[in-house]
Design a protein around this motif. Structure first.
Motif, mmCIF file in Angstrom:
data_model
loop_
_atom_site.group_PDB
_atom_site.id
_atom_site.type_symbol
_atom_site.label_atom_id
_atom_site.label_comp_id
_atom_site.label_asym_id
_atom_site.label_seq_id
_atom_site.Cartn_x
_atom_site.Cartn_y
_atom_site.Cartn_z
ATOM 1 N N SER A 110 -5.880 -0.867 -0.408
ATOM 2 C CA SER A 110 -5.692 0.582 -0.539
ATOM 3 C C SER A 110 -4.303 0.904 -1.069
ATOM 4 C CB SER A 110 -5.910 1.268 0.816
ATOM 5 O OG SER A 110 -5.048 0.705 1.780
ATOM 6 N N ARG A 111 -4.192 2.148 -1.540
ATOM 7 C CA ARG A 111 -2.883 2.658 -1.966
ATOM 8 C C ARG A 111 -2.697 4.066 -1.423
ATOM 9 N NH1 ARG A 111 -0.549 5.142 -7.424
ATOM 10 N NH2 ARG A 111 1.547 5.413 -6.591
ATOM 11 N N ASP A 145 -5.005 18.793 -8.450
ATOM 12 C CA ASP A 145 -5.982 18.385 -7.444
ATOM 13 C C ASP A 145 -6.041 19.457 -6.354
ATOM 14 O OD1 ASP A 145 -6.816 16.998 -4.836
ATOM 15 O OD2 ASP A 145 -7.248 15.441 -6.325
ATOM 16 N N VAL A 161 -2.930 11.022 -0.117
ATOM 17 C CA VAL A 161 -4.288 10.475 -0.068
ATOM 18 C C VAL A 161 -4.187 8.955 0.027
ATOM 19 C CG1 VAL A 161 -4.532 10.268 -2.589
ATOM 20 C CG2 VAL A 161 -6.578 10.595 -1.166
ATOM 21 N N VAL A 196 -0.578 13.414 -3.768
ATOM 22 C CA VAL A 196 -1.584 14.052 -4.614
ATOM 23 C C VAL A 196 -0.850 15.004 -5.540
ATOM 24 C CG1 VAL A 196 -3.654 15.459 -4.680
ATOM 25 C CG2 VAL A 196 -3.299 13.844 -2.800
ATOM 26 N N ARG A 220 -0.631 7.495 -1.598
ATOM 27 C CA ARG A 220 0.179 8.145 -2.639
ATOM 28 C C ARG A 220 0.155 9.658 -2.466
ATOM 29 N NH1 ARG A 220 -3.225 10.617 -6.182
ATOM 30 N NH2 ARG A 220 -5.362 9.830 -6.199
ATOM 31 N N THR A 241 0.834 -1.208 0.000
ATOM 32 C CA THR A 241 0.000 0.000 0.000
ATOM 33 C C THR A 241 0.868 1.257 0.000
ATOM 34 O OG1 THR A 241 -1.895 -1.050 1.070
ATOM 35 C CG2 THR A 241 -1.612 1.313 1.477
ATOM 36 N N ASP A 284 -6.088 5.922 -1.409
ATOM 37 C CA ASP A 284 -7.121 5.450 -2.334
ATOM 38 C C ASP A 284 -7.662 4.115 -1.823
ATOM 39 O OD1 ASP A 284 -6.729 7.552 -4.116
ATOM 40 O OD2 ASP A 284 -5.176 6.467 -5.225
ATOM 41 N N GLN A 285 -8.988 4.030 -1.710
ATOM 42 C CA GLN A 285 -9.604 2.759 -1.309
ATOM 43 C C GLN A 285 -9.880 1.931 -2.565
ATOM 44 O OE1 GLN A 285 -9.827 1.615 1.763
ATOM 45 N NE2 GLN A 285 -8.892 3.517 2.490
ATOM 46 N N LEU A 286 -9.297 0.757 -2.623
ATOM 47 C CA LEU A 286 -9.436 -0.101 -3.798
ATOM 48 C C LEU A 286 -10.457 -1.214 -3.558
ATOM 49 C CD1 LEU A 286 -5.612 -0.482 -4.501
ATOM 50 C CD2 LEU A 286 -7.167 1.266 -5.380
#
Ligand code: FE2
Length: 292
Positions: free
Chosen positions: A200-201, A209, A216, A205, A203, A161, A218-220
């Motif tokens: 999730s990841r 943005d 952030v 931004v 990373r 992640t 990211d919910q995968l």
């Protein structure tokens, strides 16, 4: 006629690693080497002089905007991060600074001779060979204090992640520098959980943005990791635990009077794609492997 034929137990380390997503090696590091690393870690935090810009708190629950610059610039440096509970309501430290640091990172394996020597031994290189990642490079290190009474919880996550590559290649190496028990915040994991989808990841931004410059998650996959079947990985000083980058793991808070020092290294395949928006970037340091 139906026969019950049980699968044979795995016969090699690599097969166990593939089956469980982790392997435990007791007594991998000599106690004297653990103590030398602990002494050096204590020197580093004792020399640390926090100011307004370095009062960065580490949490896997939330990385605050104010910490972003200090945190995001730490990939090629050695920077200290406080425990969440280190400060009182007035913003003053509750205890000496060396008892207030959650961890430091993320490049001491390249910048500090003691950490460099600990991270690149013939034994470790041979073990990496035997598990199939001997040609990986060491991208990150963390020295984690898990301080007495205030040692912070690390919520369930995978290392992939945070250290994303395509294809997945992250491997975590977790060394017990002090004894880790359930009481002082040992790691827990889900055997075989590395075969579940990564949830999730984390990373950076990027420009354009509204939150550019920050980070952030990211919910995968919205389903949380199952808690049933998790096992504690209590580990005596000198134990090495190797973790597949997709293996979910966590550690609880430390409410005990004993610290739980651990050292972690993360290694990746240098031929895999390393995204430019991974939080961890090392603009000033070339990546080196287990053999230097
Ligand atoms: Fe981790």
């Amino acid at each position: 006629m139906q026969t019950d034929v049980m699968a044979p137990p795995p016969t090699s380390l690599a097969e166990r690693f593939d089956r469980d997503g982790f392997v435990v090696f007791e007594d991998f590091v000599h106690p004297a080497a653990c103590e030398a690393l602990r002494d050096r870690a204590n020197q580093i935090v004792t020399a640390f002089e926090p100011d307004a810009t370095t009062r960065s708190v580490f949490s896997t629950n939330e990385q605050t905007r104010t910490s972003d610059e200090y945190f995001l610039g730490s990939g090629d440096k050695i920077r200290c991060f406080f425990e969440e509970e280190a400060f009182d309501a007035d913003g003053e430290l509750r205890q000496p600074v060396e008892r207030s640091i959650n961890k430091f990172g993320h490049a001491q394996h390249d910048l500090d001779p003691t950490f460099d020597a600990f991270s690149r031994t013939p034994e470790l290189a041979a073990l990496a060979d035997s598990l199939g990642f001997g040609s990986h490079v060491l991208v990150q290190s963390m020295y984690i204090f898990k301080q007495p009474h205030i040692g912070g919880e690390v919520t369930c996550h995978t290392d992939h992640t945070f250290i994303w590559t395509d294809p997945v290649s992250c491997v975590g190496l977790w060394f017990a520098i002090e004894d880790a028990t359930v009481d002082n915040g040992a790691m827990w994991t889900l055997p075989g959980g590395h075969r579940l989808p990564v949830k999730s990841r984390f990373r950076r931004v990027t420009a354009g943005d509204a939150h550019a410059g920050g980070t952030v998650m990211d919910q995968l996959d919205p389903d949380p990791y199952p808690t049933e079947g998790m096992v504690s990985l209590e580990a005596a000083q000198g134990t090495l635990i190797v973790l597949d980058g997709r293996l979910p793991h966590l550690s609880g808070p430390n409410r005990s009077p004993r610290s739980r020092h651990a050292y972690t290294l993360h290694a990746i395949d240098p031929t895999a794609h390393y995204p430019a928006d991974n939080w961890l970037q090392r603009p000033t340091l070339p990546l080196r492997g287990f053999r230097g």
